[in-house]
Design an enzyme around this catalytic site. Structure first.
Site, PDB file in Angstrom:
ATOM      1  N   HIS A  18       0.821  -1.224   0.000  1.00 16.38           N
ATOM      2  CA  HIS A  18       0.000   0.000   0.000  1.00 16.38           C
ATOM      3  C   HIS A  18       0.849   1.266   0.000  1.00 16.38           C
ATOM      4  CE1 HIS A  18      -4.207  -1.443   0.763  1.00 16.38           C
ATOM      5  NE2 HIS A  18      -3.524  -2.555   0.988  1.00 16.38           N
ATOM      6  N   ASP A  32      -0.184  -7.587   1.687  1.00 18.20           N
ATOM      7  CA  ASP A  32       0.312  -6.202   1.658  1.00 18.20           C
ATOM      8  C   ASP A  32       1.832  -6.149   1.819  1.00 18.20           C
ATOM      9  OD1 ASP A  32      -0.396  -3.152   3.607  1.00 18.20           O
ATOM     10  OD2 ASP A  32       0.432  -3.464   1.592  1.00 18.20           O
ATOM     11  N   SER A  47       4.090   2.205   8.463  1.00 14.01           N
ATOM     12  CA  SER A  47       3.757   1.108   7.543  1.00 14.01           C
ATOM     13  C   SER A  47       4.997   0.603   6.825  1.00 14.01           C
ATOM     14  CB  SER A  47       2.755   1.601   6.508  1.00 14.01           C
ATOM     15  OG  SER A  47       1.617   2.131   7.169  1.00 14.01           O
TER      16      SER A  47
HETATM   17  N1  E7H Z   1      -0.193   0.955   9.858  1.00 14.28           N
HETATM   18  C1  E7H Z   1      -0.724   1.850  10.698  1.00 14.28           C
HETATM   19  O1  E7H Z   1      -0.767   1.681  11.923  1.00 14.28           O
HETATM   20  C2  E7H Z   1      -1.269   3.099  10.135  1.00 14.28           C
HETATM   21  C3  E7H Z   1      -1.094   3.591   8.870  1.00 14.28           C
HETATM   22  C4  E7H Z   1      -1.818   4.789   8.836  1.00 14.28           C
HETATM   23  C5  E7H Z   1      -2.039   5.751   7.836  1.00 14.28           C
HETATM   24  N2  E7H Z   1      -1.560   5.661   6.520  1.00 14.28           N
HETATM   25  C6  E7H Z   1      -0.258   5.453   6.161  1.00 14.28           C
HETATM   26  O2  E7H Z   1       0.654   5.257   6.913  1.00 14.28           O
HETATM   27  C7  E7H Z   1       0.002   5.505   4.677  1.00 14.28           C
HETATM   28  C8  E7H Z   1       0.819   4.300   4.257  1.00 14.28           C
HETATM   29  C9  E7H Z   1       1.085   4.369   2.783  1.00 14.28           C
HETATM   30  C10 E7H Z   1       1.846   5.630   2.459  1.00 14.28           C
HETATM   31  C11 E7H Z   1       1.051   6.854   2.871  1.00 14.28           C
HETATM   32  C12 E7H Z   1      -0.249   6.843   2.077  1.00 14.28           C
HETATM   33  C13 E7H Z   1      -1.001   5.579   2.374  1.00 14.28           C
HETATM   34  N3  E7H Z   1      -2.243   5.577   1.614  1.00 14.28           N
HETATM   35  C14 E7H Z   1      -0.203   4.399   1.972  1.00 14.28           C
HETATM   36  C15 E7H Z   1      -1.301   5.510   3.867  1.00 14.28           C
HETATM   37  C16 E7H Z   1       0.761   6.785   4.358  1.00 14.28           C
HETATM   38  C17 E7H Z   1      -2.824   6.862   8.108  1.00 14.28           C
HETATM   39  C18 E7H Z   1      -3.391   7.012   9.384  1.00 14.28           C
HETATM   40  C19 E7H Z   1      -3.173   6.080  10.384  1.00 14.28           C
HETATM   41  C20 E7H Z   1      -2.389   4.966  10.101  1.00 14.28           C
HETATM   42  N4  E7H Z   1      -2.026   3.915  10.885  1.00 14.28           N
END
Ligand code: E7H
Length: 232
Positions: free
Chosen positions: A41, A89, A183
């Protein structure tokens, strides 16, 4: 990382920062000299642009002896990954050249035995993801320890309600948790990567929504196959 603390510099020499235009987007880790493993992702908002991979770093901005930005030759998202769920993923990135290994740049082995990590096992996760609900981005690597919770608990209707497959695992998310930008990083239990932080946007730090990881053992053959095929 919410509720964690600054990691000891360069004690996680496998950690990678996946960057676009000098900006940290996702975590990852060195799974072989020329290969970094992350989450599929993470390419959601990159279009056809390739990441650059920062290795040997503790601070994202300061000069450090073994810090080096690598170009990526090719990116291999798992064929089963899709934007509608957390399945498969995983993302393998082939670096333009073999990483120069040293005290601050090392490979991290991943679990190949397909057996669930026992609930309550304390694992650790590190990253440059946000450290507060207001979205504060750290300059230096953060880490936190988290206990594994059973798939049955994680799949309870009040938690992830049956969406956690055998290829996923969960950790408790009460206060201390992964969050946006973590992530792709590894969940390390007993010095071995057991999982990769999923990249679906999820609420962070709420005990009703445990953190979700892609387990690595079920994907050992895929990982080995991609690395063997592309290395020639
Ligand atoms: N895994 C978790 O705990 C977690 C992830 C996460 C998040 N979103 C990301 O971190 C990404 C990852 C990649 C790159 C970037 C755009 C995106 N659509 C794809 C979403 C940021 C947003 C809010 C809370 C969150 N929590």
């Amino acid at each position: 990382i919410l509720g964690g603390y600054e990691a000891r510099p360069h004690l996680k020499p496998f950690m990678a920062s996946l960057q676009l235009d000098g900006q940290h987007v996702c975590g990852g880790f060195l799974v072989a000299e020329q290969w970094v493993l992350s989450a599929a992702h993470c390419t959601e908002e990159t279009g056809d642009k390739l990441f650059q991979v920062l290795l040997g770093a503790h601070s994202l901005t300061e000069q450090e002896p073994h810090k080096r930005l690598y170009r990526v030759r090719a990116q291999f998202p798992h064929p089963g990954s899709n934007k509608h769920n957390n399945k498969d993923d995983l993302l393998l990135l082939q670096l333009e050249e073999k990483a120069e290994l040293n005290a601050d740049v090392q490979v991290l082995p991943f679990q190949r035995e397909d057996r669930d990590v026992a609930p309550d096992t304390v694992c650790e996760v590190a990253g440059w993801g946000i450290t507060s609900h207001s979205g504060r981005r750290p300059d230096r690597l953060q880490q936190v320890e988290r206990p594994v919770i059973s798939r049955d608990v994680c799949n309870h209707r009040t938690r992830h309600d049956g969406t956690i497959t055998n290829n996923m695992m969960c950790t408790d998310s009460r206060r201390k948790d992964t969050c946006k930008g973590d992530s792709g990083g590894p969940l390390v239990c007993g010095g071995v990567a057991e999982g990769v932080v999923t990249a679906g946007s999820r609420v962070c730090g709420n005990y009703k929504k445990p953190a979700i990881y892609t387990r690595l053992a079920p994907y050992a053959a895929w990982i080995d196959g991609v690395m063997a095929s592309a290395d020639g």
